[in-house]
Each structure stands twice: as C-alpha cells, then as structure tokens.
Design a protein around this motif. Structure first.
Motif, PDB file in Angstrom:
ATOM      1  N   ARG A  87       0.814  -1.220   0.000  1.00  0.00           N
ATOM      2  CA  ARG A  87       0.000   0.000   0.000  1.00  0.00           C
ATOM      3  C   ARG A  87       0.857   1.284   0.000  1.00  0.00           C
ATOM      4  O   ARG A  87       0.772   2.122   0.899  1.00  0.00           O
ATOM      5  N   PRO A  88       1.682   1.509  -1.031  1.00  0.00           N
ATOM      6  CA  PRO A  88       2.442   2.761  -1.108  1.00  0.00           C
ATOM      7  C   PRO A  88       1.525   3.930  -1.466  1.00  0.00           C
ATOM      8  O   PRO A  88       0.362   3.738  -1.855  1.00  0.00           O
ATOM      9  N   ASP A  89       2.045   5.147  -1.340  1.00  0.00           N
ATOM     10  CA  ASP A  89       1.247   6.324  -1.689  1.00  0.00           C
ATOM     11  C   ASP A  89       1.100   6.480  -3.203  1.00  0.00           C
ATOM     12  O   ASP A  89       0.041   6.880  -3.694  1.00  0.00           O
ATOM     13  N   VAL A  90       2.184   6.201  -3.917  1.00  0.00           N
ATOM     14  CA  VAL A  90       2.203   6.409  -5.364  1.00  0.00           C
ATOM     15  C   VAL A  90       2.899   5.226  -6.024  1.00  0.00           C
ATOM     16  O   VAL A  90       3.914   4.736  -5.520  1.00  0.00           O
ATOM     17  N   VAL A  91       2.372   4.774  -7.151  1.00  0.00           N
ATOM     18  CA  VAL A  91       3.047   3.791  -7.992  1.00  0.00           C
ATOM     19  C   VAL A  91       3.434   4.492  -9.287  1.00  0.00           C
ATOM     20  O   VAL A  91       2.569   5.056  -9.977  1.00  0.00           O
ATOM     21  N   HIS A  92       4.721   4.471  -9.599  1.00  0.00           N
ATOM     22  CA  HIS A  92       5.230   5.156 -10.797  1.00  0.00           C
ATOM     23  C   HIS A  92       5.563   4.104 -11.844  1.00  0.00           C
ATOM     24  O   HIS A  92       6.421   3.247 -11.633  1.00  0.00           O
TER      25      HIS A  92
END
Length: 460
Positions: free
Chosen positions: A82-87
């Motif tokens: 559950r990271p904040d952003v997936v790049h």
C-alpha cells in the motif's frame, strides 16, 4: 546476485495457474530500496536478456507475456505494501493499470495514485485481446475487462497498454517539455516530424485535463569528469574490445571490418575525432542513412568531409538492417570505426575523447548521450527536436539543425557538422569557449526530482 537477500515469496495467478515468485532486496543506495522479482518466466529465452525478437506478425509477443507476468507479481506485492504512489514506465508497466481497474485486485489497489512516464511513444506493446498465447485473455482468463477502454485506436481486435495507461493514470509525464508538446500533435513522417504516433488524441485529452507534463531528465555531476584518454590508449581499448566481440561472434562482418579499420588508423591523433553512441535503430540512424541529391548518404558526406584527417567512431547495436548499412559504409570508408556492441567504459572514454558528438535523432524524448558528452566538454551536433532542443543551444553549447523534411534535415545535419569543424579550425578560441559553456551546463537530478515531487506525486 550475491548481495540480494530473499525478502519473501508470493503466489500469483497467471495463465490460469498458480506461480510462486521470489522477492529479493538489494542493499539500499542513498536510502532507496531495490526489490527484485525472480521467476523463470521473466527470462523465457535467456537470463539477462531484456528484449526478445519475435517472428513477423507477432510483435512484442514474448516481451508482452514477460511484462504482463511481471506486472501481475508487482500488483500483488503492491496490494500488500500500500504505497502512496506507484510510478509506471512505458508500455511494459502499463498492465498494472489494467489489473488495478479490472482484476480482483481492484479493491486492494484502489486509492493508490499512479504516475505513468512515457520514455518512447514509438513502442506501444499492442497485443490481441484473444486468440494468441500472448494475449490478454491467455494471461488473465476470466478477466472482466472493457474492450472499448483498452482498445488500440487503430485496431479493433488489439489492445494497447500504452494508450490505456495514458487514459487511466492519475498523472502522465514525458522526459522533456518539448517532447510533451510534440506528442499532442499527429506525426507527419513526410515532413520528418514524429509526434503522437496515433495516440495524440489521448495525449491531448490528458494535457487538457492538466494530467500531462514534461520534466527534463537529469545527469549525474557528483564526480569530476576524468581527463581525456590518450589516442594510443583509446585505440588499444577499442581493439581489445572488438577482438573479444569477434571471438564470440566470428561471423559478424562488422567486427572484422572494425579491426581492419582500427589497424589502419594513424599512430597520432587525427585532426578531427567525431563520436556517436546510441542504439542502432531507425530513430537514431535514419538521418545518418538518408540519401541526398547525389544518392550519397549523410554519413557518406560526413566521412568525405573529414577525409583522411579525421575519424568517426560509432558505438552501438540494435536493428540488423541498420547495422548492415553502417557496416557496409565502414567497409567502403575506412575512417568510420563501427563498434557493433556496447561497453560502458569505452562509452565513457568516447564521451571524453571526441571533438564533436553526433546525435541526429529523428525524434528524441529526452536523450542522455548529449548530456554526457556536454558534461565532458564535447560539443554536440543535434537535431532540434524533443529533449535535444531543450538541452543544446545552437552556437552557444553546440550545433543544432532542423529541416522541413527528412532529406533537408539530413542535408542540414551534414552542414552543421561542417560548421562545427570549421569553427574548431578557423575560430579555435570560440570553439574552446563553447566547450567550456557546454561543460558548465547542469541538468541537475535534484531539481528534476523536486519537479517530480511537486508536479506528479503530491495531491492537487
């Protein structure tokens, strides 16, 4: 890898079968963790090979299956973390968004922001929806997808992961401001302009919604640039490398030609040393191989211009057709040293050793080679497109050419090389000042990183 530590194992579902995937963690670098996903399906033909060639009619087939599997494993792991952003980067990672929006992982991945970076719009990863071992239904049987949302704009029966990522990601970016503007326009190959490559509508829509931005790549300036290597040492290093390549590929004519041309070089440094480093593909080589009014290529004209007083060293590999064209030119023109491969150490030496670095890309999302050459004080001759326009200033930090079509671009490329050589010969102090200005330019990663945080990662 000896420094990799087994982190955990994941069970994923791919092609209707459960697969166990190993996750490894490398030692952190500057506080950044690197997680490796390991499974035999990620190396279907050979360990360490990033891309695989497929038969005509099945473009991207092997690679698409490999990256669909990779994205499946990544999506399962991301759902746990559950990271904040997936790049995500290019079509290879776009399958994550398909899984995020249509698979049983949707609920777990919901709310995680996504950023999609386009490095090269020419490769979009199109594959059929079904009817092939490398297709959406084959990878994800039972997936309840919306074909209209995934459809390739130019093929009713194919999906386009690049197109879907542009439509679905929270933010989309490219690696230079000029390229971000260019790709919102349709390509016009007859005019030598390469823009949206069929996805200009999706990109225009993203720009209109303030989801598209262009942030220039950076370059590493943390270490001082080593001094230029001596001519004798440079030639010896090239001979050693090509001898090793020839032993592994004895049927490669390019290697044999390179050894012969290297042996014929003078013992002292020629008056002009030109260099070029890059993939041998249409994007990078088309203007080199473009014929002019006398049926000679731009490359022929450049080699004739430097004559016996100069040498052009070209390092790279890629498309067999273009490799053959370059190798044939080297057989006819012994002052072309075509090094058909790549080695980082030799590349570094060439960046430091040339008088002019040639980079006539038909299009260029950003380009790092011109930054590395400038960092070493080597002036670049570049086509005024994409990131090349954003990094090289004509007559100040290099030489920039344009043109209304590919033939004119090629002619202006030859003229710009001549302009650079003439400046060096007739105005050495001006040439030296340009070199100093080029070496002083900074494309700082810290600045780029801050733009990424403010523009792409932080909530609006």
């Amino acid at each position: 890898m000896p420094d990799a530590k087994l982190l955990s194992e994941l069970t994923i579902l791919f092609r209707g079968q459960e697969q166990t995937v190993a996750l490894y963690r490398l030692p952190d670098i500057s506080g950044v963790a690197t997680i490796l996903i390991h499974h035999e399906l990620l190396a279907p033909k050979a360990i360490g090979r990033v891309y695989d060639d497929d038969a005509d009619g099945r473009p991207f087939a092997t690679d698409a299956s490999k990256f669909a599997f990779f994205c499946t494993a990544a999506a399962v792991w991301i759902a746990e973390q559950r990271p904040d952003v997936v790049h995500l980067h290019d079509w290879h990672a776009a399958y994550y968004l398909i899984l995020k929006d249509f698979s049983p992982l949707t609920e777990k991945l919901g709310g995680i922001r996504t950023v999609f970076t386009i490095h090269n719009l020419a490769y979009q990863g199109q594959r059929p929806f079904e009817g092939d071992a490398s297709s959406l239904v084959a990878w994800f049987p039972g997936l309840e997808y919306d074909p209209e949302r995934l459809r390739d704009p130019h093929s009713h029966s194919a999906m386009n992961p690049m197109a879907y990522a542009i439509r679905a990601a929270d933010k989309v970016n490219t690696v230079s401001p000029t390229y971000a503007r260019e790709i919102c326009l349709p390509s016009r190959p007859d005019e030598g302009f390469f823009g949206g490559e069929g996805l200009e509508y999706e990109l225009y829509q993203a720009a209109a919604a303030s989801r598209l931005s262009g942030i220039l790549n950076g370059c590493d300036y943390s270490e001082p640039v080593p001094r230029r290597v001596g001519w004798t040492r440079l030639v010896e290093d090239m001979e050693t490398l090509v001898t090793e390549w020839a032993a592994k590929e004895p049927d490669n004519i390019a290697h044999r030609t390179a050894l012969g041309n290297l042996n014929a070089l003078p013992k002292r440094r020629p008056m002009h040393v030109l260099t070029s480093i890059g993939r041998i593909v249409e994007q990078k080589m088309q203007l080199f191989c473009q014929t002019l009014g006398d049926k000679q290529t731009a490359l022929d004209h450049i080699l004739d211009r430097i004559g016996s007083r100069g040498v052009l060293i070209l390092l790279g590999s890629g498309d067999p057709g273009y490799e053959e064209l370059i190798a044939e030119t080297a057989r006819r023109k012994p002052r072309l040293i075509f090094l058909n491969g790549y080695a980082e150490q030799l590349g570094s030496e060439l960046y430091r050793s040339g008088d002019l670095f040639l980079m006539p890309s038909s299009f260029e999302p950003c380009g790092i080679s011109q930054m590395l050459a400038m960092r070493a004080g080597q002036l670049c001759v570049v086509h005024g497109t994409g990131g090349l326009r954003d990094t090289v200033v004509d007559s100040e930090t290099g030489f920039v050419f344009e043109g209304a079509d590919q033939r004119q671009q090629a002619a202006n490329f030859v003229a710009s090389v001549a302009r650079g050589l003439d400046t060096r010969k007739d105005h050495p102090s001006s040439f030296a000042d340009m070199r100093k200005r080029a070496a002083a330019v900074r494309f700082d990663w810290d600045v780029t990183a801050q733009h990424y945080i403010e523009t792409l990662y932080e909530h609006d």
